[in-house]
Design a protein around this motif. Structure first.
Motif, PDB file in Angstrom:
ATOM      1  N   MET A 149       0.693  -1.293   0.153  1.00 40.43           N
ATOM      2  CA  MET A 149      -0.188  -0.128   0.054  1.00 40.43           C
ATOM      3  C   MET A 149       0.944   1.385  -0.086  1.00 40.43           C
TER       4      MET A 149
ATOM      5  N   LEU B  86      -0.064   4.881   0.893  1.00 40.52           N
ATOM      6  CA  LEU B  86      -1.113   5.528   1.478  1.00 40.52           C
ATOM      7  C   LEU B  86      -1.244   7.030   0.947  1.00 40.52           C
TER       8      LEU B  86
ATOM      9  N   MET C 172      -3.333   7.278  -3.139  1.00 37.86           N
ATOM     10  CA  MET C 172      -4.309   6.583  -3.491  1.00 37.86           C
ATOM     11  C   MET C 172      -5.200   6.985  -4.717  1.00 37.86           C
TER      12      MET C 172
ATOM     13  N   PHE D 259      -8.021   2.208  -4.137  1.00 35.26           N
ATOM     14  CA  PHE D 259      -8.436   3.233  -2.767  1.00 35.26           C
ATOM     15  C   PHE D 259      -7.463   2.948  -1.679  1.00 35.26           C
ATOM     16  N   MET D 260      -6.791   1.737  -1.548  1.00 34.17           N
ATOM     17  CA  MET D 260      -5.558   1.922  -0.692  1.00 34.17           C
ATOM     18  C   MET D 260      -4.304   2.103  -1.072  1.00 34.17           C
TER      19      MET D 260
ATOM     20  N   GLU E 175     -12.684  -8.151   0.470  1.00 36.88           N
ATOM     21  CA  GLU E 175     -11.441  -8.068   0.768  1.00 36.88           C
ATOM     22  C   GLU E 175     -10.869  -8.883   1.819  1.00 36.88           C
ATOM     23  N   PRO E 176      -9.594  -9.242   1.720  1.00 37.68           N
ATOM     24  CA  PRO E 176      -8.762  -8.774   0.846  1.00 37.68           C
ATOM     25  C   PRO E 176      -8.645  -9.507  -0.335  1.00 37.68           C
TER      26      PRO E 176
ATOM     27  N   ASN F 117     -16.885   4.421  -5.587  1.00 38.07           N
ATOM     28  CA  ASN F 117     -17.437   5.302  -4.633  1.00 38.07           C
ATOM     29  C   ASN F 117     -16.606   6.733  -4.893  1.00 38.07           C
ATOM     30  N   TYR F 118     -15.700   6.836  -5.595  1.00 37.70           N
ATOM     31  CA  TYR F 118     -15.131   8.085  -5.976  1.00 37.70           C
ATOM     32  C   TYR F 118     -15.322   8.633  -7.075  1.00 37.70           C
TER      33      TYR F 118
ATOM     34  N   GLN G  50     -17.234  11.900  -7.712  1.00 41.51           N
ATOM     35  CA  GLN G  50     -16.396  13.095  -7.145  1.00 41.51           C
ATOM     36  C   GLN G  50     -15.516  13.418  -8.296  1.00 41.51           C
TER      37      GLN G  50
ATOM     38  N   ARG H  30     -15.001  10.322   3.073  1.00 40.66           N
ATOM     39  CA  ARG H  30     -14.304  10.540   1.615  1.00 40.66           C
ATOM     40  C   ARG H  30     -14.835  11.585   1.019  1.00 40.66           C
TER      41      ARG H  30
ATOM     42  N   GLU I 231      -1.071   8.056  10.650  1.00 37.62           N
ATOM     43  CA  GLU I 231      -1.066   7.949   9.265  1.00 37.62           C
ATOM     44  C   GLU I 231      -2.445   7.466   8.775  1.00 37.62           C
TER      45      GLU I 231
ATOM     46  N   SER J 209      -4.964   9.430   6.220  1.00 38.18           N
ATOM     47  CA  SER J 209      -5.384   9.031   4.919  1.00 38.18           C
ATOM     48  C   SER J 209      -6.677   8.596   4.759  1.00 38.18           C
ATOM     49  N   PHE J 210      -7.205   7.937   5.716  1.00 36.48           N
ATOM     50  CA  PHE J 210      -8.753   7.489   5.317  1.00 36.48           C
ATOM     51  C   PHE J 210      -9.791   8.534   6.073  1.00 36.48           C
TER      52      PHE J 210
ATOM     53  N   GLU K  65     -16.391   1.054   3.655  1.00 40.95           N
ATOM     54  CA  GLU K  65     -15.168   1.548   3.137  1.00 40.95           C
ATOM     55  C   GLU K  65     -14.076   1.820   4.042  1.00 40.95           C
TER      56      GLU K  65
ATOM     57  N   LYS L 144     -13.039  -1.148   6.029  1.00 42.62           N
ATOM     58  CA  LYS L 144     -12.195  -1.842   5.120  1.00 42.62           C
ATOM     59  C   LYS L 144     -10.671  -1.433   5.084  1.00 42.62           C
ATOM     60  N   ARG L 145     -10.571  -0.117   4.946  1.00 37.80           N
ATOM     61  CA  ARG L 145      -9.448   0.509   4.900  1.00 37.80           C
ATOM     62  C   ARG L 145      -8.402   0.207   6.072  1.00 37.80           C
TER      63      ARG L 145
ATOM     64  N   LEU M 239      -7.585  -3.509   6.267  1.00 40.90           N
ATOM     65  CA  LEU M 239      -6.422  -3.832   5.446  1.00 40.90           C
ATOM     66  C   LEU M 239      -4.989  -3.132   5.710  1.00 40.90           C
ATOM     67  N   ALA M 240      -5.175  -1.883   6.189  1.00 39.48           N
ATOM     68  CA  ALA M 240      -3.869  -1.276   6.692  1.00 39.48           C
ATOM     69  C   ALA M 240      -3.302  -2.032   7.868  1.00 39.48           C
TER      70      ALA M 240
ATOM     71  N   ASN N 275      -1.503  -4.958   6.873  1.00 36.23           N
ATOM     72  CA  ASN N 275      -0.068  -4.553   6.078  1.00 36.23           C
ATOM     73  C   ASN N 275       0.850  -4.186   7.355  1.00 36.23           C
TER      74      ASN N 275
ATOM     75  N   VAL O 216      -7.645 -11.538   7.207  1.00 38.42           N
ATOM     76  CA  VAL O 216      -8.942 -10.543   7.517  1.00 38.42           C
ATOM     77  C   VAL O 216     -10.203 -11.493   7.029  1.00 38.42           C
TER      78      VAL O 216
END
Lengths: 297, 323, 532
Positions: free
Chosen positions: A60, A62, A65, A80-81, A242-243, A256-257, A260, C253, C303, C307-308, C378, C381-382, C385-386, C389, C400
């Protein structure tokens, strides 16, 4: 899936020409396009299995993204990640591959049993089989799938299992139609008269000699449908989770984006879906025309 | 035998089919019930949401709500109520299910059949063109268009359409935007989107193209055309009415499925959205009712199609058994 | 609740001096977007936030909470508490009237209604999440038409704040013994509040209109409309294209997009909640506090927050929301330190295996992280997942697993079949954490799902329960905070700042962090948008 089979009237068994000579060039092109897609799928599968990926799919970034294609170090951009899109697109094939095969196996097995029971053994089973297939056909597929997945587990195997079961009636109908056509030509009766055992008539003469091309075509079209349905489920939140990447959840997460104005991260997997499904459609078309020797005007 | 053949085949056929439909719906409800019952997790979570109960309290609650402990007990009580015209009340809202579902079903009905009509409007001309002229350059473009619309995820294309629409017209094309008085585009956009994206255009084109070219290549049609005799009436029935009605009947479940997505995106109050919510809440009376209603729509459409087939071709009543 | 001094409520800075006459403020419609629609709209049977917000407009409690978090009179004009702290007598206001039921005349509010509300809430056949919350009340008694007396089972701290529960009318429900969701009242409630239900439209919008007979200051905005959405992206677009005027909670977001838009006001409000990773200490590897602490050090919370969540939140160090009086500001969150984390893991006896994953006694440090599925998950999820990692980089392998919500709940709370979960606790207005960490709370469907036991924590919790002195309790909680931060049964993450977004024509907006709408009757819509 389309009911091609019912429209067949002529069987080109007596044609002198080889299959390539008597097919239209356009169909060959479709098949070639479809085969290229299939080859890419197989390649991707091998790449995913052996880990020959252009980039670490889990890494990732960050700070980067939702980057568009061509971002430094990311050929097709990031999700998105901040993960690279390309290796994830490839990994999807691995996630789809075995469940997809299972789906086809379930559809053909179940549909085959239904078709033979009602077509070959006739009246005794026909009512029951018709009843069961009608029940399956009465469900809107997405609703049934949503129900099963919400009740049990959003797992690709469940999704494919439901797809397999819901496609069984179509396969059964095709096989039944074929058998009744062969009966009309007294093909089955003469085989029985010759003392060939039932199992051999069914597997060798009916399924293998007369139905295989239909089944291949159905399987091709069915794969396209599977990919689209999985993406619909992903939008509803019950697709592959996910994952594990899937094209459906990749499009959904990017979408989702989208409003925008960040178009790329959903468009790239959506394009992957489009080219692949299109490939399956054209392959199905081409195969149908080639194998069934059918050509309009 | 002679009597039944000369008696009105349509009526006979219909009675038999309605009978079958009844048993089919029972079967459908059993399947749904089986899925719901065998699902892990607490079936009454929607009611008890947010409360942590001991087993004894839970038993007590279930007794108070009149819920049986066994699966056949639960199914049976549901079925008995159903025969008294009672679909039960939603676990979530406490409202009578049938009322809520029928209120929304008409929106979904309008959406699906509108979409069906719209996709036929697109698919038919393309199919006819392809059947008559073959895949020439324009034909190829048309065909690729039809195939491509069916090859992208519906929700993604709907987002793209909304994105473009909002950038051009600076309003949001969803029903809620103006409340009661939706303008024409706001009404039609979801219908167009579902018609275009539910994945049925490509199959309709493919099927109709093959059917039409088959009919036109049949010997008698060719002979008749060579002699200059008009066969359009027959060709119309054989090549259009029957296959189109077949297509509608077999694709309705797909369009209803697509409606779930379109209803979510365009905020269209319909049973697709309700089904999604109910599936999450395990609101089983609602799920049962929605699946029965959709199954009924599917069955009735196919019944209509077969009736049409029998009317057009009376001999067929003997052949089309229950299928 | 008046002691919630640390609460950081930021109110709209826009001054309202441009408004000249009261008359200008009255009228208008405020349509706000909700993600989903309420199951029921009464205060007893409802258990979702959407309904909670609506009941805030329709009903009143005996007492209310003002913007400074002080208890103020609402349906009760004044009250008396006896020395023992067990008898609470409320003197009710005489000018309150119920919304008209159908075409009937509005009926007056009396002590009967209060008694009725409590009885119906406590009835075994009524299914309500409030039951547990109000089990401390023993009996209710009507003294006269405008006086009621509550007798508590035992004196509890801050009991008055709990009398904010909403009162429903005796003539409301059809069944006067208990309330179920089948009762028409739950869909067509009548209350005493500043707004009354007009209708639920075919599009399932809930329309509320101002109550002309309201006993307090009349509401300015004539109509509130709750519009349900099934897709948060579309809800956001609805705001930007003026189909709605307000979103209760903006998805993180979408914050950057709204921050740049001059037409809208983004108003922060702190929710009394925090997110955490909870560990199952039944797993021997996680039973070692060093491992849990190492995990806390190995993840970069700053972080992730940046970021999220667009940086909108506060990293925390302990089991309280930082807005709460119980939070110990002296305990600082541990900064991200991968080296130290690796060291702690080594100290705990883990060695790197051949595949880079840590091992101890031949067993791999492989853990399952279970997360419930929501369509709009979302951000969740972020984070997970982070997390996966981050832990991978110190040699822990985290799988997960996203699960359907019911199944998730069952496997966490009943079967305890998990290693790590990601979740949040939301506090109403007390900061009672006793059920989360006390060893008596281990068991099926109890809140100490991780099975964490510590005699010291148990002792502190019991001690805090016994005291009725607020300062003393605060000292105990500060100690508790310190201990739990060190023991790390959870990895405490952050409290997020929620944002409500609304069109700038809506003025004088103040928001309650949890109930959202209590002050809505003083909001108003300015006809003149240029006056900002």
């Amino acid at each position: 899936m389309t009911q091609y089979a019912q429209t067949q009237t002529t069987v080109s068994e007596y044609s002198e020409l080889s299959i390539l000579q008597r097919t239209d060039k356009r169909d060959i092109a479709y098949v070639v396009y479809g085969i290229v897609i299939l080859l890419m799928v197989v390649c991707a599968y091998l790449m995913a299995i052996f880990g020959w990926l252009p980039h670490d799919p889990e890494e990732m970034q960050l700070e980067l993204m939702l980057a568009g294609p061509g971002a430094p170090g990311h050929l097709l951009g990031t999700d998105f990640m901040g993960r690279d899109t390309l290796p994830r697109l490839i990994l999807v094939i691995k996630a789809y591959f075995v469940p997809g095969l299972m789906y086809i196996a379930v559809a053909i097995l179940l549909g085959g049993i239904f078709g033979i029971l009602s077509g070959y053994y006739g009246n005794k089973y026909e009512t029951v089989v018709t009843y069961i297939t009608n029940i399956i056909d009465s469900f809107p597929r997405l609703i049934l799938m949503l129900l099963v997945v919400a009740a049990f587990k959003p797992d690709i195997y469940y999704i494919m299992m439901v797809l397999g079961v819901t496609n069984a009636p179509l396969v059964s109908q095709l096989i039944k139609g074929k058998i009744s056509m062969l009966r009309q030509k007294n093909f089955v009766e003469s085989a029985i008269a010759l003392g060939i055992p039932d199992a051999r008539i069914i597997f060798k003469h009916i399924l293998w000699f007369n139905c295989r091309s239909y089944l291949i075509i159905q399987a091709t079209l069915g794969m396209g449908e599977a990919i689209l349905l999985e993406s619909a489920l992903s939008y509803l939140g019950f697709g592959v989770q996910e994952p594990t990447p899937s094209w459906g959840n990749m499009v959904q997460q990017g979408a989702n984006y989208l409003l925008q104005g960040q178009l790329w991260s959903s468009t790239i997997p959506a394009m992957a879906i489009m080219f692949t499904v299109l490939g399956f459609y054209l392959l199905g078309d081409g195969l149908n025309n080639m194998l069934e020797g059918k050509r309009q005007s | 035998m002679m009597v039944s053949r000369s008696a009105k085949p349509v009526v006979l056929y219909l009675t038999r089919e309605l009978y079958v439909t009844f048993f089919l719906l029972i079967g459908v409800s059993l399947v749904v019930f089986a899925v719901l019952y065998s699902a892990p997790g607490d079936p009454l979570a929607a009611v008890f949401g947010g409360q942590v109960l001991s087993d004894a309290q839970r038993e007590e609650m279930m007794r108070n709500l009149g819920i049986s402990n066994t699966w056949y007990g639960q199914y049976w009580s549901w079925l008995v109520k159903l025969f008294n015209g009672d679909f039960g009340t939603s676990l979530r809202s406490g409202q009578p299910v049938l009322g809520e579902v029928t209120k929304l079903a008409k929106n979904t009905f309008y959406l699906t059949f509108g979409a069906m009509f719209f996709s036929l409007m697109i698919a038919l001309p393309i199919a006819i063109y392809l059947a008559k002229r073959g895949t020439d350059r324009l034909g190829w473009v048309l065909m690729m268009f039809a195939y491509t619309t069916s090859a992208v995820p519906l929700f993604w294309s709907a987002y793209i359409v909304i994105y473009i629409y909002t950038r051009f017209f600076n309003t949001l094309p969803i029903g809620l935007a103006t409340g009661e008085s939706m303008n024409f585009t706001q009404m039609m956009l979801p219908v167009f989107m579902l018609g275009l994206g539910s994945g049925i255009i490509s199959e309709t084109v493919r099927f109709l193209r093959d059917e039409i070219s088959r009919v036109f290549s049949e010997d008698y049609v060719r002979t008749a055309r060579a002699k200059g005799v008009s066969v359009w009436k027959h060709a119309l029935t054989e090549a259009l009415i029957i296959p189109v009605s077949e297509m509608i009947a077999s694709k309705i479940p797909f369009v209803i499925g697509g409606a779930i997505i379109v209803e979510q995106i365009f905020n269209w109050p319909g049973i697709g959205r309700m089904a999604w919510q109910a599936a999450q809440d395990r609101d089983y009376p609602v799920i049962m009712c929605i699946t029965l209603v959709t199954a009924l729509i599917v069955r009735l459409t196919s019944l209509l199609q077969k009736t049409l087939y029998v009317i057009v071709n009376p001999r067929a009543s003997q052949e089309t058994k229950t299928s | 609740m008046n002691r919630l001094k640390l609460a950081t409520f930021i109110f709209i800075a826009a001054t309202v001096n441009a408004v000249n006459a009261e008359q200008d403020r009255v009228g208008g419609t405020l349509g706000y977007g909700e993600y989903g629609r309420p199951a029921t709209i009464d205060p007893i049977t409802s258990n979702d936030m959407i309904a909670l917000r609506l009941t805030e407009l329709i009903f009143n409690g005996l007492v209310g909470i003002n913007e400074k978090q002080e208890i103020v009179p609402d349906l009760a004009e004044k009250w008396e508490v006896d020395k023992e702290g067990k008898n609470y007598t409320f003197y009710l206001r005489k000018n309150a009237k119920w919304h008209p039921k159908g075409a009937d005349e509005p009926q007056p509010f009396t002590a009967e209604d209060v008694v009725f509300t409590f009885k119906i809430m406590a009835h075994p056949k009524t299914i309500t999440p409030l039951k547990v919350r109000y089990e401390f009340i023993d009996t209710v008694e009507k003294i006269d038409n405008y006086t009621v007396k509550f007798v508590l089972k035992r004196p509890i701290l801050n009991a008055l704040a709990k009398f904010t529960f909403k009162i429903i009318p005796k003539h409301g429900p059809n069944n006067t013994n208990y309330l179920t969701r089948e009762d028409p009242f739950v869909q067509r409630p009548i209350g005493t509040g500043p707004y009354m239900l007009k209708e639920v439209t075919a599009n399932q919008e809930v329309v509320l209109i101002a109550n002309p007979n309201y006993f307090g200051a009349k509401a300015n905005i004539a109509q509130f409309v709750a519009k349900p959405f099934a897709d948060q992206n579309i809800m956001m677009q609805a705001l930007t294209f003026n189909a709605i005027d307000m979103i209760v909670t903006v998805n993180p977001r979408n914050l950057p997009e709204l921050q740049g838009d001059k037409r809208f006001v983004l108003q922060p409000y702190n929710a009394l909640s925090y997110a955490f990773f909870g560990y199952n200490v039944r797993n021997p590897m996680l039973n070692d506090a060093r491992v849990r602490k190492a995990f806390t050090l190995a993840i970069n919370r700053d972080e992730m927050l940046k970021s999220f969540f667009n940086g909108q939140g506060t990293v925390i160090s302990g089991p309280f929301a930082p807005g709460s009086w119980a939070y110990n500001l002296d305990v600082k969150p541990q900064p991200f330190d991968k080296a130290k984390a690796a060291e702690l893991l080594k100290e705990a006896g883990f060695q790197a295996g051949s595949d880079g994953i840590l091992e101890k006694g031949g067993k791999k440090l492989a853990l399952t992280l279970k997360v419930p599925i929501e369509k709009e998950n979302e951000a969740v999820k972020r984070v997970v997942l982070a997390f996966k990692n981050y832990l991978k980089s110190v040699g822990a392998d985290v799988q997960v697993s996203f699960m359907e919500w019911q199944a998730w709940k069952e496997s966490i709370f009943a079967q305890h079949d998990f290693d790590i979960i990601f979740a949040s606790w939301v506090f109403d207005d007390s900061a009672d954490i006793s059920s989360l960490f006390h060893s008596a709370e281990i068991g099926a469907w109890k809140n100490n799902f991780g099975g964490y036991t510590s005699p010291e924590v148990d002792g502190l919790i019991v001690e805090s329960k016994l005291t009725l002195d607020h300062e003393k309790r605060r000292t105990i909680y500060r100690k508790l905070h310190e201990v739990l931060a060190d023991e790390a049964p959870y990895t405490f993450l952050w409290t997020l700042t929620n944002y409500s977004a609304y069109h700038k024509k809506v003025r004088h907006v103040s928001i309650h962090p949890y109930k959202f709408f209590p002050y809505a009757s003083s909001w108003f819509i300015s006809g003149d948008e240029s006056k900002i």
